[in-house]
Design a protein around this motif. Structure first.
Motif, PDB file in Angstrom:
ATOM      1  N   VAL A 268      33.981  42.259  42.221  1.00 54.59           N
ATOM      2  CA  VAL A 268      34.908  42.233  43.350  1.00 54.59           C
ATOM      3  C   VAL A 268      34.539  43.356  44.309  1.00 54.59           C
ATOM      4  CG1 VAL A 268      37.300  42.448  44.057  1.00 54.59           C
ATOM      5  CG2 VAL A 268      36.743  41.269  41.957  1.00 54.59           C
ATOM      6  N   TRP A 269      34.549  43.067  45.578  1.00 51.71           N
ATOM      7  CA  TRP A 269      34.182  44.051  46.606  1.00 51.71           C
ATOM      8  C   TRP A 269      35.290  44.112  47.651  1.00 51.71           C
ATOM      9  CZ3 TRP A 269      28.914  45.746  46.172  1.00 51.71           C
ATOM     10  CH2 TRP A 269      28.138  45.004  45.257  1.00 51.71           C
ATOM     11  N   CYS A 436      57.618  39.947  39.248  1.00 52.58           N
ATOM     12  CA  CYS A 436      57.955  41.320  39.614  1.00 52.58           C
ATOM     13  C   CYS A 436      56.969  41.899  40.597  1.00 52.58           C
ATOM     14  CB  CYS A 436      58.004  42.201  38.383  1.00 52.58           C
ATOM     15  SG  CYS A 436      59.564  41.974  37.569  1.00 52.58           S
ATOM     16  N   GLY A 437      56.176  41.056  41.211  1.00 55.71           N
ATOM     17  CA  GLY A 437      55.317  41.542  42.268  1.00 55.71           C
ATOM     18  C   GLY A 437      54.020  42.167  41.798  1.00 55.71           C
ATOM     19  N   GLN A 438      53.694  42.080  40.492  1.00 53.75           N
ATOM     20  CA  GLN A 438      52.384  42.588  40.074  1.00 53.75           C
ATOM     21  C   GLN A 438      51.348  41.528  40.425  1.00 53.75           C
ATOM     22  OE1 GLN A 438      52.601  44.581  36.111  1.00 53.75           O
ATOM     23  NE2 GLN A 438      54.454  43.374  35.953  1.00 53.75           N
ATOM     24  N   LYS A 439      50.197  41.983  40.962  1.00 56.73           N
ATOM     25  CA  LYS A 439      49.219  41.018  41.445  1.00 56.73           C
ATOM     26  C   LYS A 439      48.118  40.797  40.417  1.00 56.73           C
ATOM     27  CE  LYS A 439      49.932  40.745  46.175  1.00 56.73           C
ATOM     28  NZ  LYS A 439      50.167  41.588  47.299  1.00 56.73           N
ATOM     29  N   PHE A 440      47.645  39.564  40.371  1.00 59.75           N
ATOM     30  CA  PHE A 440      46.535  39.236  39.487  1.00 59.75           C
ATOM     31  C   PHE A 440      45.494  38.487  40.294  1.00 59.75           C
ATOM     32  CE2 PHE A 440      50.205  39.602  36.824  1.00 59.75           C
ATOM     33  CZ  PHE A 440      49.746  40.227  35.672  1.00 59.75           C
ATOM     34  N   LEU A 441      44.235  38.784  39.986  1.00 57.02           N
ATOM     35  CA  LEU A 441      43.145  38.001  40.553  1.00 57.02           C
ATOM     36  C   LEU A 441      42.696  37.072  39.427  1.00 57.02           C
ATOM     37  CD1 LEU A 441      41.004  37.594  42.791  1.00 57.02           C
ATOM     38  CD2 LEU A 441      39.622  39.245  41.603  1.00 57.02           C
ATOM     39  N   CYS A 442      42.844  35.758  39.631  1.00 53.16           N
ATOM     40  CA  CYS A 442      42.527  34.824  38.556  1.00 53.16           C
ATOM     41  C   CYS A 442      41.295  34.027  38.932  1.00 53.16           C
ATOM     42  CB  CYS A 442      43.681  33.851  38.345  1.00 53.16           C
ATOM     43  SG  CYS A 442      45.228  34.696  38.125  1.00 53.16           S
ATOM     44  N   PHE A 443      40.376  33.875  37.981  1.00 54.00           N
ATOM     45  CA  PHE A 443      39.246  32.996  38.277  1.00 54.00           C
ATOM     46  C   PHE A 443      39.003  32.071  37.087  1.00 54.00           C
ATOM     47  CE2 PHE A 443      37.833  37.095  36.907  1.00 54.00           C
ATOM     48  CZ  PHE A 443      36.747  36.928  36.070  1.00 54.00           C
ATOM     49  N   LEU A 444      38.721  30.841  37.418  1.00 51.60           N
ATOM     50  CA  LEU A 444      38.628  29.795  36.406  1.00 51.60           C
ATOM     51  C   LEU A 444      37.162  29.554  36.104  1.00 51.60           C
ATOM     52  CD1 LEU A 444      40.288  27.442  34.998  1.00 51.60           C
ATOM     53  CD2 LEU A 444      39.523  26.055  36.905  1.00 51.60           C
ATOM     54  N   VAL A 445      36.806  29.744  34.835  1.00 53.77           N
ATOM     55  CA  VAL A 445      35.424  29.456  34.449  1.00 53.77           C
ATOM     56  C   VAL A 445      35.475  28.129  33.704  1.00 53.77           C
ATOM     57  CG1 VAL A 445      33.436  30.297  33.196  1.00 53.77           C
ATOM     58  CG2 VAL A 445      35.008  31.892  34.274  1.00 53.77           C
ATOM     59  N   VAL A 454      42.816  39.166  36.145  1.00 53.59           N
ATOM     60  CA  VAL A 454      42.663  40.614  36.210  1.00 53.59           C
ATOM     61  C   VAL A 454      43.844  41.165  36.994  1.00 53.59           C
ATOM     62  CG1 VAL A 454      41.082  42.471  36.729  1.00 53.59           C
ATOM     63  CG2 VAL A 454      40.247  40.139  36.573  1.00 53.59           C
ATOM     64  N   LYS A 455      44.546  42.116  36.410  1.00 53.06           N
ATOM     65  CA  LYS A 455      45.679  42.707  37.116  1.00 53.06           C
ATOM     66  C   LYS A 455      45.133  43.775  38.067  1.00 53.06           C
ATOM     67  CE  LYS A 455      49.820  45.280  35.896  1.00 53.06           C
ATOM     68  NZ  LYS A 455      50.660  45.685  34.783  1.00 53.06           N
ATOM     69  N   PHE A 456      45.644  43.844  39.285  1.00 51.84           N
ATOM     70  CA  PHE A 456      45.193  44.924  40.174  1.00 51.84           C
ATOM     71  C   PHE A 456      46.371  45.424  40.981  1.00 51.84           C
ATOM     72  CE2 PHE A 456      44.780  41.170  42.813  1.00 51.84           C
ATOM     73  CZ  PHE A 456      45.188  41.590  44.071  1.00 51.84           C
ATOM     74  N   GLN A 457      46.264  46.651  41.462  1.00 49.50           N
ATOM     75  CA  GLN A 457      47.352  47.196  42.297  1.00 49.50           C
ATOM     76  C   GLN A 457      46.762  48.195  43.263  1.00 49.50           C
ATOM     77  OE1 GLN A 457      49.168  48.695  38.742  1.00 49.50           O
ATOM     78  NE2 GLN A 457      49.140  50.764  39.530  1.00 49.50           N
ATOM     79  N   GLU A 458      47.542  48.527  44.305  1.00 49.03           N
ATOM     80  CA  GLU A 458      47.064  49.510  45.280  1.00 49.03           C
ATOM     81  C   GLU A 458      47.191  50.897  44.685  1.00 49.03           C
ATOM     82  OE1 GLU A 458      49.338  49.054  48.803  1.00 49.03           O
ATOM     83  OE2 GLU A 458      47.791  47.898  49.790  1.00 49.03           O
ATOM     84  N   ILE A 466      43.016  49.223  42.523  1.00 50.37           N
ATOM     85  CA  ILE A 466      42.615  49.610  41.174  1.00 50.37           C
ATOM     86  C   ILE A 466      42.739  48.382  40.290  1.00 50.37           C
ATOM     87  CG2 ILE A 466      43.157  51.107  39.243  1.00 50.37           C
ATOM     88  CD1 ILE A 466      44.535  52.902  41.422  1.00 50.37           C
ATOM     89  N   PHE A 467      41.675  48.020  39.594  1.00 50.89           N
ATOM     90  CA  PHE A 467      41.699  46.823  38.765  1.00 50.89           C
ATOM     91  C   PHE A 467      41.952  47.210  37.308  1.00 50.89           C
ATOM     92  CE2 PHE A 467      39.975  45.198  42.525  1.00 50.89           C
ATOM     93  CZ  PHE A 467      40.248  43.842  42.509  1.00 50.89           C
ATOM     94  N   GLY A 468      42.715  46.385  36.632  1.00 50.36           N
ATOM     95  CA  GLY A 468      43.103  46.711  35.264  1.00 50.36           C
ATOM     96  C   GLY A 468      42.421  45.817  34.250  1.00 50.36           C
ATOM     97  N   SER A 469      43.174  45.496  33.211  1.00 50.99           N
ATOM     98  CA  SER A 469      42.583  44.746  32.108  1.00 50.99           C
ATOM     99  C   SER A 469      42.487  43.272  32.469  1.00 50.99           C
ATOM    100  CB  SER A 469      43.477  44.906  30.895  1.00 50.99           C
ATOM    101  OG  SER A 469      44.767  44.490  31.254  1.00 50.99           O
ATOM    102  N   ILE A 470      41.737  42.553  31.661  1.00 54.97           N
ATOM    103  CA  ILE A 470      41.525  41.131  31.944  1.00 54.97           C
ATOM    104  C   ILE A 470      42.196  40.339  30.824  1.00 54.97           C
ATOM    105  CG2 ILE A 470      39.346  41.031  30.662  1.00 54.97           C
ATOM    106  CD1 ILE A 470      38.307  39.271  32.983  1.00 54.97           C
ATOM    107  N   THR A 471      42.861  39.262  31.181  1.00 51.77           N
ATOM    108  CA  THR A 471      43.531  38.417  30.186  1.00 51.77           C
ATOM    109  C   THR A 471      42.944  37.031  30.301  1.00 51.77           C
ATOM    110  OG1 THR A 471      45.502  39.628  30.818  1.00 51.77           O
ATOM    111  CG2 THR A 471      45.807  37.763  29.345  1.00 51.77           C
TER     112      THR A 471
END
Length: 1943
Positions: A268-269, A436-445, A454-458, A466-471
């Motif tokens: 991610v860029w 609750c307003g937490q953002k996730f970037l989801c990608f389908l493989v 991937v959870k991310f927040q400002e 800032i990117f967090g863990s991946i589920t």
């Protein structure tokens, strides 16, 4: 809770199943495409249609068989409205073949094609993109800039962009594009990599793979990438990696996701602007020498490109399209080539980079990429290193590199796992946020059936993500559901599951696609039920296969009771596999709608239900979500959602009950055992959902139910109902035993989710309760909420809260009730938040304390949820406490924000004692408040929903502001304070200049052709207001019309033969025609700027009619009969003036373009002169700047003299004072002196040269440009050339040069910087008085070596030629400088000898010039005029009336008398200039006297001495001066003079005098009374050109002065008419203005009253303008702040909106003010008020609400009886509101009255109205209000002073009576905490609220027992802040004396 329950409970029903077919597909079939592509190749592609858009999600390509098996694709996005309001529909962009179809619509709004595009080659991709139009490229500029919404269509070789405004752009692509993405900044291109990328040769740098384009006119530039390396330093380079593919791009936040095909990793860029240092890294290289190979590689791209562009066929090359950015292809290509060669761009040279400011670099296309990150030597382009140097094809040794614009920053890369498949590229990426307003970037493989989230927040400083863990979630497909913060996931089994973030909510059950387990056979159940058939479209049946009626399956489960079915429905894992159809994929999510693709190829669109539909539930959920930790909040919301959206869920009505049940279950209540939740009626079975452990109740019912019903609140309400009493129903005995049965075991279950958070939830719900109190529309919601709050408050043992609710809703809240015990051991686990206060926060109490001036703790509020509370608290703090800073800073002093983070406990925050601060001016507080409220977005509608007591202070502030608003407030503020006049003004002010209210819309074709005299478009309405007493306007129109034949009245004497008689008639006609031809100039003045042309019709130019009619037989007399000699070209100038007059009708604000100007070009050559005039007029009103340069060139090459004159003067006037280079070039061609001496001699007609010279003066006006001044100075004395050139009409050329020189150095006086060596004043003096000619300086001395062969001038200056120009040049250079030394040069000679040397005419000019220089000495009286005449003339000249001649032999009487009249005329003219447009009375009287004198002198016997010609000239000059002073005023005396002179046609009256008289008439009615003259320097210069006091002798005479210059008066005209327009009727009206003049050296600051519509004085003289009462609302325009506001009003036809005050009539209807409402009843403002007849109200207010109120509530009907009293009350209240200008208080008055009556009848079921009355009374007795009244004693009363005491008295009486009638026992019982009668509940609450009695638990603390005297009580109660009045009533109870004291 068992897993089994979870599985059963979480099934979510989707709604609105619809078949989905992309709308574009159908439209495509009918859209004409193949046929007209041939036609289309003939016209440029830019003429196709246009449109707009913002980025949407790109639809995947998919094969569908339509014609020619083309690929089709589509994408949907949320509808974007033009205006910016919320819209709820989808927009679809559909692509197939060469077509793109953009449609809008949804199921509720019909689908419609918005735009359709057809392009020349197959469309590869279409998308929406917003481009930013801005020059400022910085990051911060992004928020504010305007955006160009475009739709972009990608073809193989170019990309088309169409903006919604209708612009279109085509950019050719320099490479094959694989993909294009819309970004926040513009477009992003991915270059497709081809296999044979690198041509043979030395190893090369790879080319960039990603490019950006920020605007359609910008270049395509490479993308820079900044990635951190292992050692922490980051490395900046171009993006060159072919393995990197973009899979996703998002605009907000601006991020890109890429996939590396080699490493199989996603990254991610962040996408952002390039910083300058990064640009430099990429573009510049450090000095260490690189190897030659490196050097070579840098230029390889460049070289390769060049070699291509030279010879190779572009098609053969892998880079074919690179060549198209190359300079060759930028040449304009003919459109027909467009479709053939991909390399030729149709967009010729339109790049923004081509503006001269940016240099020429843009031509060198892509050859400028410098694609290297190595260090290289700066000499990177040396030919020796170039691999292809054999070509020798370098354009320049150093080419400018392309500057990159966007950069990507690396943010995150997924971790590398061991097993990673090769093609694990994400097929779908999206961003979703959980509840609750937490953002996730989801990608389908897809290859691994995984959805990775991937959870991310400002970060805290908002700068990076800032990117967090991946589920990982097992999924086949997925799509976000934005509107409700969830996402749909299609599992591998075919189930559709809803997730929020990574938390599973439940399966989605789709009514149309039933669970297969229900069906016994493989056939499909029938999807449509009676309920469903409404919304389900018919084709659904086709879609879902066969339809045997096996099961009737309905979305509303009627099968509720058969529990078996239920179990199967909720239990079975619904797989669709065994069916024919199952869900194959999900696509196109918009809001909460999403499309499912079924395996049989059809698609259905479903809607996912929202979280909550009722406002109350939404607010409560928001608040609870705000206060809980995120994880718990998500769980809570998931539970609620699955309950709410279960199949057959609740309707809107029972949603609240469902919410309460759900919430209480989660808190640990058993809702079935609780009395008040048990009887909620749910429409639908919720039992399996909510309470799994509950046994099903038997279906037969039991006695418990009946008992329960009797115990219910509802039953008790019914019992106390009136109807119940009237029907005499006896109350039923309720068995008490049941109650105990209930309360045995109601213990809360402490293991539940929300148990520990009960206090926090309770507190936020209480704040919502207080918030809802501030909205009168939410009464229902408050009553619902109070039940829940009371239950919680009792269980938490919060007595103060229960008491608080009881006081608010005495009938709903029992003092006793069912309590659920909370296990003592468990209370410790409860989390009591820091913000929890033991005393309930009450907004009413808070406001009340402020009004009384007591201290209060800050009021707690929930940010974003309790916005009204915040607003009320802050506005009270500002307005009542007078704290101006309360709204500016984060005001912690009055509000405490509630946060989850712990704060210091409330107890430590001691009470702030708020005191009323004395602010600078009280009114400023009101203004601050109103302006602040508008900024927060508070509107009138919000104000109306506030309870009236709370709203009162705000209304009071508004009332204050309404009286004296500032004129420059924004529209929203004016709307809030109810000044429609101002808001309309503000709103009009923002509109582009266009038609105003006053422009007359007379279609030009209405009147017949003969009728059109060019004056039909005048605005009659306004003129009839200005000149209402007489018909002078019709008279002027009659005098100035030139379109009708004139009357030729000649008497035929007997001795005349018929032939001679005809000649006689024609000679007479010729005389009259001299007058007719002079009329158009005056008509142009009269109709100045009065018309807005229709762009589709040519401008009507009235005919110039030179025929006559002879009475008595009305025979036509014509000049063309050949009987008499008519001068050739006689009418040419007259028709020129006619064209100017027609063109000047066009207002500067009209919408005109180049095409319309050309469209007006006449077909017949004889009309060319009129068109020439028309062009000049367009220049004067500023429209000629729109004429394309090409057309100007066309007109000038025609060589038509008149056209050139009109065009040159017009263009110069339009570019006044701009020093515009292109216009200077244009003019110089026509002035030999400005061309280089060696240039070809052009044969320019003399008049055109004159026009060009004046044009130079206009363009360089006031610039003191040295070279121009030098040339013009020489030109004044230009000698005649040897070959007779420059010999005719030399005077006008010299004059023009003088005027031009004067304009260039206008008003500079002696400060002509850098011109001292030119000796300008001395040279001019010499030109004026004569002398030896200086040696000709400058370039042209060669030309003038040999003198003229025809004219003998010798080496002296020909003063007769040069004097006028030089004199006026001096006048203009030293204008208003009061320079005495120069003025003395201009004094008239005072000896007879010297007088003989000066032409008398020149004395006029000298006197004028002298007076203009000594500007401040001019005085408006005849004494001053005479003082200009030298003594010798005064003593010896004929006074204008004497008959006998004084005899003296050495005096030349003729010279003296001529000098006398000319000097006086000159002085009068200067008086005209000094007081131009001022309507100065003394100036008028003085000039009028001289005009009369000249007229008598003309008829005197000795007039012949002076010469009639001279007298006529002087009379004309004085008349013009008179008209200048009275410009635009239409003064009757001047009109009479003009009319008299109009009738004189014989004798000396020639064309020129007629011209002067009718110019005077035109000036008098300038612009129909809307315009006046200005006295600025520029205006005086223009007027000197226009009113030059030598008039032409005949219509073709331009010898002394070019006739075209007469029209330059336009540059001195300025709009100064102020027209009041009534905002209600939109009609112009009269209004009284008070104009304040600034003080000057001649007068003090003075005020003057004017009745508008009126011409204002010049704005720089004024201090302020005020619309005065009493008829209209006051309005102040303060000019000391700047005149911009007023100028814009005046330029828009001077429309000033005014608003009649109530009860007043306009001046037109009621001139003396005797009929106004106030006048009728001013004597009896008392009981007589009922004499006010409701019918009359219509005259006094335009408010429809008030009119209908009068109609329905104030009209008496037959046998009224007791209603009469109410009727009278309503009438008097209405009267009060209307006369006091407070109609908004009408509802408050009535509400107070109703509340009093209800209290009197003892029917107060809730006390909020009593609170409001209490607040009203407290407001009026508050200190801040009292101080305001003292400061403004004259101020109108805001509420009737007689009404409030009555209210107060009535309430006191009612409550005292209740107290005496047994209420005291009740109060005593309450205070001592004993039970009391139910029936007294509501009255007791009223008493407690009204008297603010403290709660019982406050009393023991002050030790009441044993108080013996009232004084002691008073002392003890001091700290409880109880009013004395209330204490007096309580004293008897507290002192143990049973008798109450009633005051």
């Amino acid at each position: 809770m068992s897993n089994f329950y979870e599985e059963r409970a979480t099934m979510i029903a989707a709604g609105d199943l619809q078949e989905f077919v992309p709308f574009g597909r159908d439209h495509c079939k009918h859209h004409p495409n193949a046929l007209n592509l041939q036609l289309r190749q003939l016209q440029p592609a830019s003429e196709l249609w246009s449109s707009d858009g913002a980025a949407g999600l790109v639809g995947s390509l998919q094969e569908v068989t339509i014609h020619e098996k083309q690929k089709e694709s589509w994408q949907l996005r949320k509808g974007v409205s033009e205006i910016g309001e919320e819209v709820d529909y989808d927009e679809e962009l559909y692509v197939a073949g060469n077509m793109v179809i953009w449609s809008k619509g949804s199921k509720s709004q019909a689908l419609a094609v918005y735009k359709a595009f057809t392009v020349d080659s197959p469309v590869q991709q279409a998308l929406w993109c917003d481009f930013i139009i801005s020059q400022d490229k910085s990051e911060k500029a992004y928020s504010s800039n305007e955006v160009e919404k475009c739709i972009c269509i990608l073809q193989s070789s170019c990309i088309n962009m169409h903006s919604v405004e209708g612009k279109d752009y085509i950019a050719s692509l320099p490479f094959q594009v694989a993909n294009v993405w819309p970004t926040k900044y513009g477009l992003l291109f991915e270059r497709s990599s081809s296999t044979h990328e690198v041509p043979p040769g030395p190893p090369r740098e790879p080319l960039p793979t990603m490019f950006s384009m920020l605007h359609p006119l910008d270049e395509i530039t490479p993308l820079v990438c900044k990635s951190g390396s292992l050692f922490g330093s980051s490395r900046v380079q171009y993006v060159v990696d072919h393995a990197m593919k973009i899979v996703f791009l998002n605009t907000d936040p601006s991020i890109i996701m890429t996939y590396d095909t080699v490493q199989s990793l996603h990254s991610v860029w962040a996408l952002r602007r390039v910083k300058t240092e990064e640009e430099n890294v990429v573009l510049k290289f450090s000095e260490q020498g690189g190897t030659p190979q490196n050097v070579a590689s840098s230029s390889s791209l460049t070289a390769h490109l060049r070699s291509l562009s030279k010879g190779d066929s572009p098609v053969a090359s892998p880079f074919q399209n690179y060549s198209s950015i190359h300079s060759q292809s930028r040449s304009t290509s003919s459109p027909s080539l467009h479709s053939r060669s991909p390399s030729i761009s149709n967009m010729a040279a339109l790049s923004r980079a081509h503006s001269p400011a940016l240099g020429v670099h843009s031509f060198s296309g892509v050859q400028r990429f410098n694609l290297s990150s190595h260090n290289q030597s700066p000499k990177r382009h040396s030919i020796s290193h170039s691999p292809n140097s054999s070509n020798g094809s370098f354009l320049a040794p150093e080419t400018e590199p392309i500057v990159p614009e966007l950069c990507i920053d690396h943010l995150w890369t997924e971790t590398i796992t061991n097993i990673r498949e090769k093609n694990s590229q994400a097929s779908k990426v999206f961003i979703t946020s959980d509840l609750c307003g937490q953002k996730f970037l989801c990608f389908l493989v897809e290859s691994e059936l995984q959805l990775r989230c991937v959870k991310f927040q400002e970060s805290n400083d908002k700068t990076q993500l800032i990117f967090g863990s991946i589920t990982n979630i097992h999924a086949k497909d997925a799509a976000p559901v934005e509107k409700i913060d969830t996402m749909l996931v299609l599992e591998g089994s075919g189930n559709l599951v809803l997730y929020t973030g990574v938390v599973r909510v439940g399966k989605v059950f789709i009514p149309g696609l039933p669970a297969p387990s229900l069906t016994m056979s493989n056939t499909m159940p029938r999807p449509s039920t009676p309920l469903d058939s409404v919304s389900t479209p018919k084709p659904l049946s086709k879609l879902l296969g066969s339809l045997d009626e096996v099961v009737l399956f309905s979305p509303v489960p009627e099968l509720r009771d058969s529990s078996k079915l239920h179990d199967s429905l909720y239990n079975e894992d619904c797989t669709f596999q065994q069916l024919g159809t199952y869900i194959h994929s999900i696509r196109d999510p918009v809001c909460n709608r999403v499309t499912l693709e079924l395996s049989n190829g059809s698609m259905v669109r479903i809607t996912i239900p929202e979280i909550a539909t009722s406002e109350l539930v939404q607010t409560c959920l928001q608040a609870i979500k705000f206060i809980l930790p995120k994880e718990i909040a998500v769980q809570m919301l998931v539970k609620w959602y699955s309950v709410h959206s279960a199949p057959g869920g609740p309707s809107y009505h029972s949603e609240w009950n469902l919410f309460v049940t759900c919430l209480m279950n989660m808190m640990g209540y058993n809702t079935d055992r609780l009395a008040w939740t048990r009887n909620f009626d749910f429409e639908g079975s919720l039992s399996p959902v909510i309470a799994p452990k509950k046994a099903r109740p038997s279906e037969t019912g039991s006695d418990d139910d009946w008992e329960y019903l009797l115990n219910s609140d509802y039953h008790q309400n019914v019992e106390s109902h009136l109807l119940n009493r009237s029907l005499c129903l006896s109350p039923l005995e309720v068995s008490q035993m049941k109650d105990e049965d209930f309360s045995q075991n109601l213990i809360l279950d402490s293991s539940t989710l929300l148990f520990t958070h009960i206090p926090a939830i309770f507190f936020v719900l209480h704040l919502i309760y207080e918030e809802l109190k501030l909205n009168t529309l939410m009464g229902e919601g408050i009553r619902s909420l109070v039940g829940l709050l009371v239950q919680l408050a009792r269980d938490l043992k919060l007595e103060p809260y229960v008491d608080h609710y009881y006081r608010d809703f005495p009938t709903l809240v029992r003092t006793t009730g069912q309590v659920c015990t909370i296990d003592q051991g468990q209370t410790g686990f409860m989390h009591h938040p820091s913000f929890f206060t033991p005393e309930p926060p009450s907004i009413y109490q808070w406001v009340s304390s402020c009004l009384k001036g007591e201290g209060m703790p800050p009021y707690p509020y929930l940010p974003g949820i309790c916005e009204r509370s915040r607003l009320v608290v802050l506005s009270i703090a500002l307005y009542i406490l007078g704290n101006e800073s309360s709204v500016s800073e984060e005001s912690s002093q009055y509000l405490s924000r509630i946060t989850i983070a712990p704060q210091k406990s409330q107890a430590e925050q001691e009470e702030n004692r708020f005191s009323f601060r004395h602010s600078t001016s009280v009114s400023s507080l009101a203004e601050r408040l109103v302006v602040w409220m508008t900024n927060v977005g508070f509107t009138l509608r919000d104000l109306e929903t506030l309870p009236f007591g709370i709203a009162l202070p705000i209304r009071d502030a508004i009332y204050h502001c309404r009286e004296q608003p500032a004129s420059d407030w924004p529209e929203a503020v004016c709307l809030l304070i109810g000044r429609q006049d101002l808001s309309k003004q503000a709103c009009e002010g923002n509109l582009p200049k266009g038609k105003s209210v006053l422009s007359s819309d007379v279609p030009s074709g209405t009147e017949t052709e003969e009728e059109d005299d060019g004056m039909n478009d005048m605005n009659q309405e306004v003129m009839s207001l200005i000149w209402s007493e007489d018909l002078r306007v019709q008279d002027v129109r009659r005098l100035l019309q030139s379109a009708h034949p004139v009357r030729v009245n000649v008497v035929q004497y007997p001795e005349l033969s018929d032939h001679e008689f005809i000649e006689e008639k024609e000679n007479r006609l010729l005389q009259l025609c001299q007058r007719t031809m002079a009329l158009p100039v005056g008509r142009g003045m009269f109709t100045l700027f009065s018309y807005h042309p229709v762009p589709t019709e040519p401008l009507p130019i009235p005919k110039l009619n030179l025929t006559g009619r002879a009475p008595p037989r009305n025979t036509t007399v014509d000049l063309n009969s050949g009987n008499i000699d008519v001068p050739p070209n006689m009418t040419s100038w007259a028709s020129f003036h006619n064209g100017v007059a027609a063109g000047l009708k066009i207002a500067p604000a009209s919408q005109i373009d180049s095409a319309w100007i050309v469209y007006n070009k006449p077909k017949h050559a004889e009309l060319a002169n009129e068109y020439a005039g028309f062009l000049m007029a367009l220049g004067l009103n500023g429209h000629l700047t729109k004429l394309a340069t090409l057309n100007i060139h066309d007109y000038l090459t025609k060589g038509h003299e008149m056209t050139s004159i009109g065009l040159l003067l017009g263009v110069s006037a339009a570019k006044l004072g701009t020093m515009d280079m292109s216009i200077t070039r244009l003019l110089s061609i026509h002035i030999p002196a400005l061309l280089p001496p060696t240039s070809t001699e052009l044969d320019v007609p003399h008049n055109v040269q004159v026009a060009a010279v004046v044009g130079i003066g206009l363009v360089y006006q006031g610039t003191a440009h040295r070279h121009t001044a030098e040339v013009l100075l020489a030109e004044i004395g230009r000698p005649p050339g040897p070959e007779m050139e420059y010999c005719t009409d030399r005077e006008s050329y010299s004059l023009a040069a003088g005027l031009a020189l004067g304009m260039v150095c206008l008003g500079h006086g002696s400060n002509l910087i850098g011109m001292s060596d030119l000796n300008v004043p001395e040279q001019l003096y010499q030109y004026m008085v004569g002398g030896h000619r200086r040696f000709q300086a400058g370039m042209h001395r060669e030309k003038h070596k040999s003198p003229s062969y025809q004219i003998k001038e010798g080496d002296t200056i020909n003063v007769d030629v040069t004097c006028p120009g030089a004199t006026l040049a001096l006048a203009m250079i030293y204008l208003k400088t009061n320079n005495r030394s120069i003025a003395d040069w201009l004094r008239a000679p005072d000896t007879m000898y010297l007088l003989d040397f000066v032409k008398p005419e020149f004395l006029l000019l000298r006197t004028l010039a002298r007076c203009l220089i000594l500007w401040d000495d001019i005085l408006p009286n005849s004494k001053w005029v005479d003082s200009n005449v030298p003594q010798i003339i005064r003593e010896n000249s004929i006074s204008l009336s004497e008959i006998e001649l004084p005899c003296s032999e050495d005096l030349n009487l003729e010279t003296l008398s001529q000098a006398h009249v000319y000097i006086i005329a000159g002085a009068c003219l200067s008086l005209g200039f000094r007081f131009a447009g001022s309507e100065n009375l003394s100036a008028f009287n003085c000039l009028h006297k001289f005009a009369k004198d000249f007229m008598t002198y003309l008829s005197a016997p000795n007039a012949s001495v002076t010469g009639p010609y001279n007298l006529e000239t002087c009379l004309s000059v004085v008349l013009l001066s008179l008209a200048m002073v009275m410009a635009g005023s239409g003064n009757l005396k001047v009109l009479q003079l003009c009319r008299f002179l109009h009738m004189k046609t014989g004798g000396e009256m020639n064309y020129g005098f007629h011209l002067a008289h009718h110019m005077a008439l035109g000036l008098l009615f300038l612009g129909g009374g809307r315009y006046s003259l200005s006295t600025s320097n520029s205006s005086i210069a223009a007027l000197l050109c226009a009113l030059y006091p030598h008039f032409p002798a005949h219509s073709t005479d331009n010898r002394y002065h070019l006739q075209a210059l007469r029209h330059l008066y336009v540059l001195a005209a300025e709009p100064r008419l102020l027209v009041p327009v009534d905002v209600d009727t939109n009609m112009p009206c009269y209004a009284l203005l008070e104009v304040t003049y600034k003080g000057t050296q001649w007068y003090e600051q003075t005020k003057e009253e004017l009745m508008a519509p009126t011409l204002l004085p010049e704005l720089h003289l004024l201090k302020q303008i005020k619309v005065k009462g009493p008829r209209y609302w006051e309005l102040l325009i303060d000019l000391s702040k700047g005149t911009q506001h007023l100028k814009s009003i005046l330029s828009k036809d001077g429309v000033l909106y005014v608003k009649l005050r109530a009860g007043q009539l306009s001046y037109k209807e009621d001139p003396m003010g005797w009929q106004s409402l106030l006048a009728q009843t001013v004597a009896n403002r008392n009981s007589e008020a009922r004499a006010f007849k409701p019918e009359t109200i219509s005259a006094f207010t335009s408010d429809p609400a008030l009119l209908s109120f009068a109609e329905y509530f104030c009209k008496p009907t037959v046998n009224m009886g007791q209603k009469q009293e109410i009727l009278d009350l309503f009438s008097s209240v209405l009267y009060e509101c209307v006369t006091q200008e407070t109609p908004e208080m009408l509802p408050a008055y009535i509400a107070m009255d109703q509340a009093m009556r209800r209290l009197g009848r003892r029917e107060m079921s809730e006390t909020s109205e009593l609170w409001q009355i209490k607040l009203v009374l407290e407001f009026f007795s508050s200190r801040s209000h009292q101080e305001r009244l003292q400061n403004h004693p004259k101020r109108g009363l805001f509420m009737n002073s007689e009404f409030l005491p009555v209210v107060k008295c009535t309430i006191d009486n009612t409550l005292d009576q209740w107290l005496q009638a047994g209420g005291d026992v009740c109060v005593h019982a309450y205070l001592s905490g004993q039970p009391f009668e139910e029936s007294q509940l509501s009255m007791l609450a009223c008493f407690l609220v009204y008297h603010s009695v403290p709660a019982p638990w406050h009393l023991p603390s002050i030790g009441l027992e044993g108080s013996t005297s009232f004084a002691e009580l008073l002392f003890k109660f001091k700290q409880l802040k109880m009013p004395v009045r209330a204490l007096l009533r309580l004293a008897p109870l507290l002192l143990g004396n049973p008798q109450p004291m009633v005051m």
